[in-house]
Motif scaffolding. Structure first.
Motif, PDB file in Angstrom:
ATOM      1  N   ILE A  27       0.819  -1.509  -0.036  1.00 35.54           N
ATOM      2  CA  ILE A  27      -0.232   0.000   0.151  1.00 35.54           C
ATOM      3  C   ILE A  27       0.964   0.655   0.102  1.00 35.54           C
ATOM      4  CG2 ILE A  27       0.156   0.306   2.506  1.00 35.54           C
ATOM      5  CD1 ILE A  27      -3.025   1.297   2.477  1.00 35.54           C
ATOM      6  N   LYS A  28       0.278   2.339  -0.636  1.00 34.64           N
ATOM      7  CA  LYS A  28       0.784   3.553  -0.919  1.00 34.64           C
ATOM      8  C   LYS A  28      -0.232   4.480  -0.310  1.00 34.64           C
ATOM      9  CE  LYS A  28       4.722   2.928  -3.567  1.00 34.64           C
ATOM     10  NZ  LYS A  28       5.695   2.771  -5.376  1.00 34.64           N
ATOM     11  N   ILE A  29       0.368   5.856   0.708  1.00 37.97           N
ATOM     12  CA  ILE A  29      -0.495   6.522   0.999  1.00 37.97           C
ATOM     13  C   ILE A  29      -0.086   7.848   0.755  1.00 37.97           C
ATOM     14  CG2 ILE A  29      -1.983   7.513   2.614  1.00 37.97           C
ATOM     15  CD1 ILE A  29      -2.048   5.094   3.585  1.00 37.97           C
ATOM     16  N   VAL A  30      -0.433   9.152   0.235  1.00 37.40           N
ATOM     17  CA  VAL A  30       0.282   9.935  -0.259  1.00 37.40           C
ATOM     18  C   VAL A  30      -0.609  10.959   0.459  1.00 37.40           C
ATOM     19  CG1 VAL A  30       1.189  11.783  -1.670  1.00 37.40           C
ATOM     20  CG2 VAL A  30       1.641   9.943  -2.357  1.00 37.40           C
ATOM     21  N   TRP A  31      -0.679  12.021   0.839  1.00 40.13           N
ATOM     22  CA  TRP A  31      -1.055  13.348   1.720  1.00 40.13           C
ATOM     23  C   TRP A  31      -0.205  14.175   2.147  1.00 40.13           C
ATOM     24  CZ3 TRP A  31       1.510   9.682   4.372  1.00 40.13           C
ATOM     25  CH2 TRP A  31       1.861  10.017   5.882  1.00 40.13           C
ATOM     26  N   TRP A  32      -1.278  15.409   2.373  1.00 40.68           N
ATOM     27  CA  TRP A  32      -0.716  17.029   2.503  1.00 40.68           C
ATOM     28  C   TRP A  32      -0.601  17.282   4.053  1.00 40.68           C
ATOM     29  CZ3 TRP A  32       2.737  20.643   0.084  1.00 40.68           C
ATOM     30  CH2 TRP A  32       2.132  21.107   0.473  1.00 40.68           C
ATOM     31  N   ASP A  33       0.080  17.612   4.235  1.00 38.98           N
ATOM     32  CA  ASP A  33       0.007  17.669   5.687  1.00 38.98           C
ATOM     33  C   ASP A  33       0.738  19.056   6.282  1.00 38.98           C
ATOM     34  OD1 ASP A  33       3.152  18.400   5.340  1.00 38.98           O
ATOM     35  OD2 ASP A  33       4.157  16.881   6.698  1.00 38.98           O
ATOM     36  N   GLY A  34      -0.143  19.985   4.756  1.00 42.50           N
ATOM     37  CA  GLY A  34      -0.031  21.827   5.102  1.00 42.50           C
ATOM     38  C   GLY A  34       1.311  21.700   4.884  1.00 42.50           C
ATOM     39  N   SER A  35       2.555  21.223   5.295  1.00 40.51           N
ATOM     40  CA  SER A  35       3.966  21.988   4.859  1.00 40.51           C
ATOM     41  C   SER A  35       4.690  21.536   3.014  1.00 40.51           C
ATOM     42  CB  SER A  35       4.515  22.191   5.751  1.00 40.51           C
ATOM     43  OG  SER A  35       5.028  20.975   6.421  1.00 40.51           O
ATOM     44  N   GLY A  36       3.765  19.974   2.963  1.00 40.09           N
ATOM     45  CA  GLY A  36       4.258  19.635   1.866  1.00 40.09           C
ATOM     46  C   GLY A  36       3.942  18.483   2.301  1.00 40.09           C
ATOM     47  N   VAL A  37       4.111  17.082   0.768  1.00 42.17           N
ATOM     48  CA  VAL A  37       2.967  15.807   0.405  1.00 42.17           C
ATOM     49  C   VAL A  37       3.976  14.821   1.771  1.00 42.17           C
ATOM     50  CG1 VAL A  37       2.689  14.490  -0.992  1.00 42.17           C
ATOM     51  CG2 VAL A  37       2.273  16.852  -1.807  1.00 42.17           C
ATOM     52  N   CYS A  38       3.588  14.050   1.741  1.00 40.75           N
ATOM     53  CA  CYS A  38       4.172  13.032   2.479  1.00 40.75           C
ATOM     54  C   CYS A  38       3.629  11.287   1.372  1.00 40.75           C
ATOM     55  CB  CYS A  38       4.028  13.087   3.927  1.00 40.75           C
ATOM     56  SG  CYS A  38       3.700  14.204   5.169  1.00 40.75           S
ATOM     57  N   LEU A  39       4.817  10.255   1.606  1.00 41.13           N
ATOM     58  CA  LEU A  39       4.227   9.316   1.656  1.00 41.13           C
ATOM     59  C   LEU A  39       4.562   8.011   2.395  1.00 41.13           C
ATOM     60  CD1 LEU A  39       4.022   7.347  -1.455  1.00 41.13           C
ATOM     61  CD2 LEU A  39       6.473   7.026  -1.726  1.00 41.13           C
TER      62      LEU A  39
END
Length: 74
Positions: free
Chosen positions: A11-23
């Motif tokens: 599984i890969k989850i990508v999200w925006w944490d408010g300061s950048g993109v996280c994987l």
């Protein structure tokens, strides 16, 4: 139609944490992830369902539990 691939253990989850993109990436060693059916609709997971999915559990069985507030203290 249920969608499964040879890589249902990853599984890969990508999200925006408010300061950048996280994987976030994870691979299960002994089981497979429980994926939703493919369709035209998005699937929204709550916090508990996401944790169940990441742990390799059936996230569809996770339901919110109503907690009653105490009527009096003391």
């Amino acid at each position: 139609m249920h969608y499964e691939t040879n890589c249902a253990d990853r599984i890969k989850i990508v999200w925006w944490d408010g300061s950048g993109v996280c994987l976030y990436a994870k691979r299960l060693e002994q089981s497979k992830f429980c994926w939703p059916r493919i369709g035209p609709h998005r699937v929204q997971l709550n916090h508990a369902q996401l944790l169940a999915l990441v742990d390799g559990l059936d996230w569809k069985k996770v339901r919110p539990v109503a907690v009653k507030r105490p009527q009096s203290v003391g």
